[in-house]
Write a protein that holds these residues in place. Structure first.
Motif, PDB file in Angstrom:
ATOM      1  N   PHE A 182       0.807  -1.220   0.105  1.00 28.71           N
ATOM      2  CA  PHE A 182       0.056  -0.011   0.114  1.00 28.71           C
ATOM      3  C   PHE A 182       0.798   1.373  -0.002  1.00 28.71           C
ATOM      4  CE2 PHE A 182      -3.547   2.536   0.658  1.00 28.71           C
ATOM      5  CZ  PHE A 182      -3.425   3.529   1.673  1.00 28.71           C
ATOM      6  N   SER A 183       1.803   1.153   0.704  1.00 28.37           N
ATOM      7  CA  SER A 183       2.778   2.400   0.823  1.00 28.37           C
ATOM      8  C   SER A 183       3.520   2.833  -0.430  1.00 28.37           C
ATOM      9  CB  SER A 183       3.774   2.305   1.999  1.00 28.37           C
ATOM     10  OG  SER A 183       4.792   1.081   1.840  1.00 28.37           O
ATOM     11  N   ARG A 191       2.843   9.073  -1.337  1.00 30.65           N
ATOM     12  CA  ARG A 191       3.000   7.778  -0.768  1.00 30.65           C
ATOM     13  C   ARG A 191       3.045   7.757   0.675  1.00 30.65           C
ATOM     14  NH1 ARG A 191       5.566   7.686  -5.706  1.00 30.65           N
ATOM     15  NH2 ARG A 191       4.916   6.055  -7.156  1.00 30.65           N
ATOM     16  N   ASN A 192       4.143   8.932   1.117  1.00 30.30           N
ATOM     17  CA  ASN A 192       4.247   8.867   2.574  1.00 30.30           C
ATOM     18  C   ASN A 192       3.459   9.897   3.426  1.00 30.30           C
ATOM     19  OD1 ASN A 192       5.392  11.227   1.914  1.00 30.30           O
ATOM     20  ND2 ASN A 192       7.282  11.076   2.669  1.00 30.30           N
ATOM     21  N   GLY A 193       2.365  10.418   2.457  1.00 34.05           N
ATOM     22  CA  GLY A 193       1.259  11.082   2.952  1.00 34.05           C
ATOM     23  C   GLY A 193       1.961  12.692   3.367  1.00 34.05           C
ATOM     24  N   THR A 204     -10.145  17.208   3.710  1.00 33.59           N
ATOM     25  CA  THR A 204      -8.691  16.499   3.882  1.00 33.59           C
ATOM     26  C   THR A 204      -8.375  15.251   3.622  1.00 33.59           C
ATOM     27  OG1 THR A 204      -8.905  18.496   5.807  1.00 33.59           O
ATOM     28  CG2 THR A 204      -7.005  16.710   5.724  1.00 33.59           C
ATOM     29  N   ILE A 205      -7.545  15.022   2.924  1.00 31.49           N
ATOM     30  CA  ILE A 205      -7.003  13.600   2.518  1.00 31.49           C
ATOM     31  C   ILE A 205      -6.020  13.203   3.514  1.00 31.49           C
ATOM     32  CG2 ILE A 205      -5.575  14.352   0.813  1.00 31.49           C
ATOM     33  CD1 ILE A 205      -6.313  11.712  -0.748  1.00 31.49           C
ATOM     34  N   SER A 206      -5.864  11.946   4.007  1.00 28.73           N
ATOM     35  CA  SER A 206      -4.969  11.386   4.887  1.00 28.73           C
ATOM     36  C   SER A 206      -4.746  10.237   4.671  1.00 28.73           C
ATOM     37  CB  SER A 206      -5.335  11.865   6.355  1.00 28.73           C
ATOM     38  OG  SER A 206      -6.441  11.327   6.765  1.00 28.73           O
ATOM     39  N   ARG A 207      -3.727   9.373   5.102  1.00 31.60           N
ATOM     40  CA  ARG A 207      -3.556   8.085   4.848  1.00 31.60           C
ATOM     41  C   ARG A 207      -2.720   7.528   6.265  1.00 31.60           C
ATOM     42  NH1 ARG A 207      -0.333   7.151  -0.367  1.00 31.60           N
ATOM     43  NH2 ARG A 207      -0.267   4.652   0.616  1.00 31.60           N
ATOM     44  N   ASP A 208      -3.099   6.270   6.536  1.00 34.85           N
ATOM     45  CA  ASP A 208      -2.432   5.198   7.483  1.00 34.85           C
ATOM     46  C   ASP A 208      -1.843   4.120   6.942  1.00 34.85           C
ATOM     47  OD1 ASP A 208      -1.569   3.947   9.891  1.00 34.85           O
ATOM     48  OD2 ASP A 208      -3.575   4.575  10.886  1.00 34.85           O
TER      49      ASP A 208
END
Length: 124
Positions: free
Chosen positions: A29-30, A53-55, A69-73
């Motif tokens: 995913f990353s 990729r790393n936010g 707001t877009i974010s990722r974990d």
């Protein structure tokens, strides 16, 4: 290959908030840039937001800047779209998408994998 599943859509009044989630399968995913697109009834699908990729970098359509707001974990293989101050014109099916090769593109053709979509309806 990655499979994407959106959740969190629904019906909300104008001015309200919703958070969409997109869960990705697979171990890489990353390595994907991620994005959200939307398609309103009778309209073409359009870019909403993207995240690197790393936010560390994000991009937004002018129509949602300051409200979404877009974010990722990456530990949870999930990308989010927090939507505040929703308007009736935000009503659409929202899709998440994954792009292995590009960087923050707003072009649909750059994205390799797509989810099935989540309906967001904003009432006036």
């Amino acid at each position: 290959q990655v499979q994407l599943v959106e959740s969190g859509g629904g019906l909300v009044q104008a001015g309200g908030s919703l958070r969409l989630s997109c869960a990705a399968s697979g171990r890489s995913f990353s390595s994907y840039n991620m994005a959200w697109f939307r398609q309103a009834p009778g309209k073409e699908r359009e870019f909403v937001a993207a995240i690197s990729r790393n936010g560390g970098s994000t991009w937004y359509a002018e129509s949602v800047k300051g409200r979404f707001t877009i974010s990722r974990d990456n530990a949870k293989n999930t990308v989010y779209l927090q939507m505040n101050s929703l308007k009736p014109e935000d009503t659409a099916v929202y899709y998440c998408a994954a792009d292995q090769g590009g960087y923050g593109s707003s072009r649909q053709s750059e994205y390799d994998y797509w989810g099935q979509g989540a309906q967001v309806t904003v009432s006036s």
